[in-house]
Design a protein around this motif. Structure first.
Motif, PDB file in Angstrom:
ATOM      1  N   HIS A 186       0.857  -1.194  -0.115  1.00  0.00           N
ATOM      2  CA  HIS A 186      -0.041   0.160   0.034  1.00  0.00           C
ATOM      3  C   HIS A 186       0.657   1.075   0.118  1.00  0.00           C
ATOM      4  N   GLU A 187       2.268   1.571   0.602  1.00  0.00           N
ATOM      5  CA  GLU A 187       2.779   2.619   0.570  1.00  0.00           C
ATOM      6  C   GLU A 187       3.681   2.930  -0.710  1.00  0.00           C
ATOM      7  N   ALA A 188       3.862   1.524  -1.306  1.00  0.00           N
ATOM      8  CA  ALA A 188       4.578   1.515  -2.740  1.00  0.00           C
ATOM      9  C   ALA A 188       3.516   2.151  -3.659  1.00  0.00           C
ATOM     10  N   SER A 189       2.489   1.895  -3.578  1.00  0.00           N
ATOM     11  CA  SER A 189       1.494   2.480  -4.462  1.00  0.00           C
ATOM     12  C   SER A 189       1.266   3.730  -4.364  1.00  0.00           C
ATOM     13  N   ILE A 190       0.738   4.667  -3.013  1.00  0.00           N
ATOM     14  CA  ILE A 190       0.899   5.803  -2.970  1.00  0.00           C
ATOM     15  C   ILE A 190       1.513   6.661  -2.609  1.00  0.00           C
ATOM     16  N   ILE A 191       3.116   5.807  -2.812  1.00  0.00           N
ATOM     17  CA  ILE A 191       4.457   6.786  -3.719  1.00  0.00           C
ATOM     18  C   ILE A 191       4.545   7.120  -4.948  1.00  0.00           C
ATOM     19  N   ASN A 192       3.992   5.674  -5.754  1.00  0.00           N
ATOM     20  CA  ASN A 192       3.908   5.818  -7.111  1.00  0.00           C
ATOM     21  C   ASN A 192       2.973   6.888  -7.112  1.00  0.00           C
ATOM     22  N   LEU A 193       2.190   7.139  -7.068  1.00  0.00           N
ATOM     23  CA  LEU A 193       1.102   7.117  -7.457  1.00  0.00           C
ATOM     24  C   LEU A 193       1.217   9.409  -7.141  1.00  0.00           C
ATOM     25  N   LEU A 194       2.260   9.660  -6.096  1.00  0.00           N
ATOM     26  CA  LEU A 194       2.449  10.617  -5.617  1.00  0.00           C
ATOM     27  C   LEU A 194       3.215  11.157  -6.434  1.00  0.00           C
ATOM     28  N   GLU A 195       4.194  10.246  -6.955  1.00  0.00           N
ATOM     29  CA  GLU A 195       4.889  10.671  -7.797  1.00  0.00           C
ATOM     30  C   GLU A 195       4.916  10.625  -9.442  1.00  0.00           C
ATOM     31  N   THR A 196       2.969  10.236  -9.904  1.00  0.00           N
ATOM     32  CA  THR A 196       3.149  11.065 -10.827  1.00  0.00           C
ATOM     33  C   THR A 196       2.508  12.341 -10.550  1.00  0.00           C
ATOM     34  N   VAL A 197       1.554  12.094  -9.755  1.00  0.00           N
ATOM     35  CA  VAL A 197       0.844  13.437  -9.826  1.00  0.00           C
ATOM     36  C   VAL A 197       1.169  14.707  -8.905  1.00  0.00           C
ATOM     37  N   PHE A 198       2.765  14.845  -8.556  1.00  0.00           N
ATOM     38  CA  PHE A 198       2.817  15.800  -7.523  1.00  0.00           C
ATOM     39  C   PHE A 198       3.995  16.396  -8.746  1.00  0.00           C
ATOM     40  N   PHE A 199       4.447  16.601 -10.373  1.00  0.00           N
ATOM     41  CA  PHE A 199       4.543  17.036 -11.484  1.00  0.00           C
ATOM     42  C   PHE A 199       3.878  18.509 -11.404  1.00  0.00           C
ATOM     43  N   TYR A 200       2.348  18.516 -11.495  1.00  0.00           N
ATOM     44  CA  TYR A 200       1.559  19.616 -11.412  1.00  0.00           C
ATOM     45  C   TYR A 200       1.789  20.594  -9.598  1.00  0.00           C
ATOM     46  N   LYS A 201       1.307  22.274  -9.616  1.00  0.00           N
ATOM     47  CA  LYS A 201       1.803  23.278  -9.130  1.00  0.00           C
ATOM     48  C   LYS A 201       0.603  22.616  -7.970  1.00  0.00           C
ATOM     49  N   GLU A 202      -0.635  22.718  -8.727  1.00  0.00           N
ATOM     50  CA  GLU A 202      -2.266  22.877  -8.595  1.00  0.00           C
ATOM     51  C   GLU A 202      -1.917  21.805  -6.767  1.00  0.00           C
ATOM     52  N   ILE A 203      -1.702  20.228  -8.156  1.00  0.00           N
ATOM     53  CA  ILE A 203      -1.407  19.196  -6.711  1.00  0.00           C
ATOM     54  C   ILE A 203      -0.542  19.219  -5.243  1.00  0.00           C
ATOM     55  N   CYS A 204       1.050  20.128  -5.430  1.00  0.00           N
ATOM     56  CA  CYS A 204       1.311  20.425  -4.429  1.00  0.00           C
ATOM     57  C   CYS A 204       0.907  21.537  -4.120  1.00  0.00           C
ATOM     58  N   GLU A 205       0.072  22.385  -4.515  1.00  0.00           N
ATOM     59  CA  GLU A 205      -0.588  23.619  -3.518  1.00  0.00           C
ATOM     60  C   GLU A 205      -1.739  23.148  -2.312  1.00  0.00           C
ATOM     61  N   SER A 206      -2.377  22.033  -3.315  1.00  0.00           N
ATOM     62  CA  SER A 206      -3.358  21.455  -2.308  1.00  0.00           C
ATOM     63  C   SER A 206      -3.418  20.386  -1.424  1.00  0.00           C
ATOM     64  N   ALA A 207      -1.583  20.136  -0.868  1.00  0.00           N
ATOM     65  CA  ALA A 207      -1.349  19.395   0.208  1.00  0.00           C
ATOM     66  C   ALA A 207      -1.061  19.879   1.337  1.00  0.00           C
ATOM     67  N   GLU A 208      -1.227  21.805   0.853  1.00  0.00           N
ATOM     68  CA  GLU A 208      -1.747  22.483   1.875  1.00  0.00           C
ATOM     69  C   GLU A 208      -0.845  22.402   3.393  1.00  0.00           C
ATOM     70  N   ASP A 209      -0.589  22.159   4.720  1.00  0.00           N
ATOM     71  CA  ASP A 209      -0.245  21.958   5.465  1.00  0.00           C
ATOM     72  C   ASP A 209       0.639  20.511   5.678  1.00  0.00           C
ATOM     73  N   SER A 210      -0.122  19.789   5.262  1.00  0.00           N
ATOM     74  CA  SER A 210       0.872  18.415   5.598  1.00  0.00           C
ATOM     75  C   SER A 210       2.158  18.163   4.298  1.00  0.00           C
ATOM     76  N   ILE A 211       1.627  19.159   3.522  1.00  0.00           N
ATOM     77  CA  ILE A 211       3.625  19.538   2.886  1.00  0.00           C
ATOM     78  C   ILE A 211       5.171  19.379   3.422  1.00  0.00           C
ATOM     79  N   LEU A 212       4.788  20.191   5.130  1.00  0.00           N
ATOM     80  CA  LEU A 212       5.267  19.211   5.801  1.00  0.00           C
ATOM     81  C   LEU A 212       5.866  18.306   5.872  1.00  0.00           C
ATOM     82  N   ASP A 213       4.522  17.024   6.705  1.00  0.00           N
ATOM     83  CA  ASP A 213       4.946  15.881   6.781  1.00  0.00           C
ATOM     84  C   ASP A 213       5.224  14.795   5.515  1.00  0.00           C
ATOM     85  N   LEU A 214       5.053  15.308   4.121  1.00  0.00           N
ATOM     86  CA  LEU A 214       5.350  14.600   3.294  1.00  0.00           C
ATOM     87  C   LEU A 214       6.972  15.099   3.020  1.00  0.00           C
ATOM     88  N   ILE A 215       7.179  16.214   3.276  1.00  0.00           N
ATOM     89  CA  ILE A 215       8.998  16.224   3.529  1.00  0.00           C
ATOM     90  C   ILE A 215       9.569  15.892   4.299  1.00  0.00           C
TER      91      ILE A 215
END
Length: 405
Positions: free
Chosen positions: A66-95
């Motif tokens: 499940h972890e591999a599936s989620i990080i695969n999906l995030l790798e696919t979509v984080f290319f887009y600026k709006e995805i990065c912005e929509s993470a909001e405060d949780s971007i800190l947790d992802l960093i």
């Protein structure tokens, strides 16, 4: 899984709009960190329980995957600026998540540890004695997840101008990501020498690199260099980063790797080369200590505090309620997994042709019942049936007689 497949077939724009509209990126990041903690706190307990003899370890494998599936999906979509912005405060947790993965990757490489991929077959997962094999598979999966985290981090650095101030502070000062990326350039975890041959990890497998391609930049090399460009050449990053003696000496190590051949492949590195030459002869002023209220990531700490001292009890509860299903429950779950993972679509996207389950040669036919195992001839299918029947019965339902092959 279907989201990853949709993105892989060129429908990522629709997927991106859905993830942003329904605010799913913070949910995915929360899931990612929850599974990461489960792997560190619960999974080792399951492996130590002497009285835990599961009928099938596939339910545990699904959690690990499940972890591999989620990080695969995030790798696919984080290319887009709006995805990065929509993470909001949780971007800190992802960093923080990416930092943990890359730190582990750099440490293993510095110690000379090389991950060799292993493949578990369905009949292995159906065996009660496969917990050890599953643990080895988890280690291999961790390596690939760390490489995906590198790509996600690079996409985050692409948006340094629009990131919250706390995110930039966390990358530069709390975690000192520039120096961590220098470690990755130095040790290159996705490259190794074996029997006098250079091997590189690409597309989920190690490949021998022919002599004429040994100086060719891989995608992973490019991700590291692009992240360094984003973090070191941005005016805002230069204003906030502390170029003290240690950081400066680490960054200047990059000059040895900035060869003409490398710069020809990624011309933007000329700017980084100039910056490092300037850094070598100057003493940048320390950053101003602004008085700010800094946000901190909360998901990791919240889960750990909430469940502190309860990990063994949680593991035993999951053994009883989740990982010890009856035969009927296991068959029902297997049918749901088969539908969820859309095998036809996944096989179409797979880089390698299917292999015979018995002899390992390329195969064009597969088991008509479970549609999960491939064979080159009927003789190989009959020969392999005793090993395959447990997984076949699990995936397809009712037991099958040998003369039904």
């Amino acid at each position: 899984m279907h989201a990853i497949l949709s993105a892989s077939t060129g429908q990522e724009q629709l997927l991106t709009e859905l993830l942003v509209s329904y605010a799913k990126i913070p949910v995915l990041i929360g899931e990612l960190i929850s599974v990461e903690i489960w792997k560190h706190k619960i999974f080792p307990v399951l492996c130590r329980l002497e009285d835990f003899k599961p009928r099938s370890t596939f339910p545990i494998y699904v959690v690990l995957h499940h972890e591999a599936s989620i990080i695969n999906l995030l790798e696919t979509v984080f290319f887009y600026k709006e995805i990065c912005e929509s993470a909001e405060d949780s971007i800190l947790d992802l960093i923080d998540y990416c930092h943990r993965k890359l730190t582990l990757l750099a440490a293993r490489s510095a110690n000379g540890q090389t991950v060799t991929p292993m493949e578990l077959r369905p009949e292995d997962l159906a065996s009660p004695s496969s917990m050890q094999e599953l643990r080895k598979q988890a280690e291999t999966m961790e390596f690939e997840i760390s490489l995906k985290a590198l790509s996600v981090l690079r996409f985050i650095t692409d948006q340094v101008e629009s990131l919250p101030l706390s995110a930039l502070t966390r990358m530069l000062n709390t975690h000192n990501l520039p120096c961590l990326l220098v470690e990755l350039v130095e040790h290159c975890p996705w490259s190794c020498q074996e029997a006098g041959k250079l091997k590189k990890f690409e597309n989920s497998a190690w490949h021998v690199v022919p002599p004429e391609d040994q100086v060719k930049m891989t995608k992973l090399d490019g991700q590291v260099w692009l992240a360094l460009l984003n973090l070191l050449l941005s005016p805002e990053c230069q204003r906030k980063y502390h170029f003290d003696g240690f950081n400066k000496s680490q960054l200047l190590k990059l000059r040895a790797f900035l060869t003409d051949v490398l710069i020809d492949q990624l011309p933007n590195l000329v700017e980084l080369q100039r910056f490092l030459s300037h850094l070598a002869v100057t003493e940048p002023a320390p950053p101003k200590k602004d008085l700010v209220l800094e946000q901190v990531p909360v998901i990791w700490d919240h889960i750990l505090k909430k469940n502190a001292g309860k990990w063994e009890a949680i593991a035993k509860h999951q053994v009883k309620r989740v990982f010890s299903p009856t035969e009927e429950e296991l068959k029902f779950q297997a049918r749901r997994w088969a539908q969820t993972y859309s095998l036809d679509m996944m096989e179409a996207l797979a880089p390698n042709k299917p292999r015979c389950g018995a002899c390992g040669t390329e195969a064009a036919k597969r088991c008509s019942r479970c549609r999960n195992e491939w064979y080159c001839t009927r003789a190989c299918q009959v020969q392999h049936w005793q090993k395959h029947k447990v997984a076949c019965n699990l995936m397809a339902g009712e037991p099958r007689r040998a003369d039904d092959l």
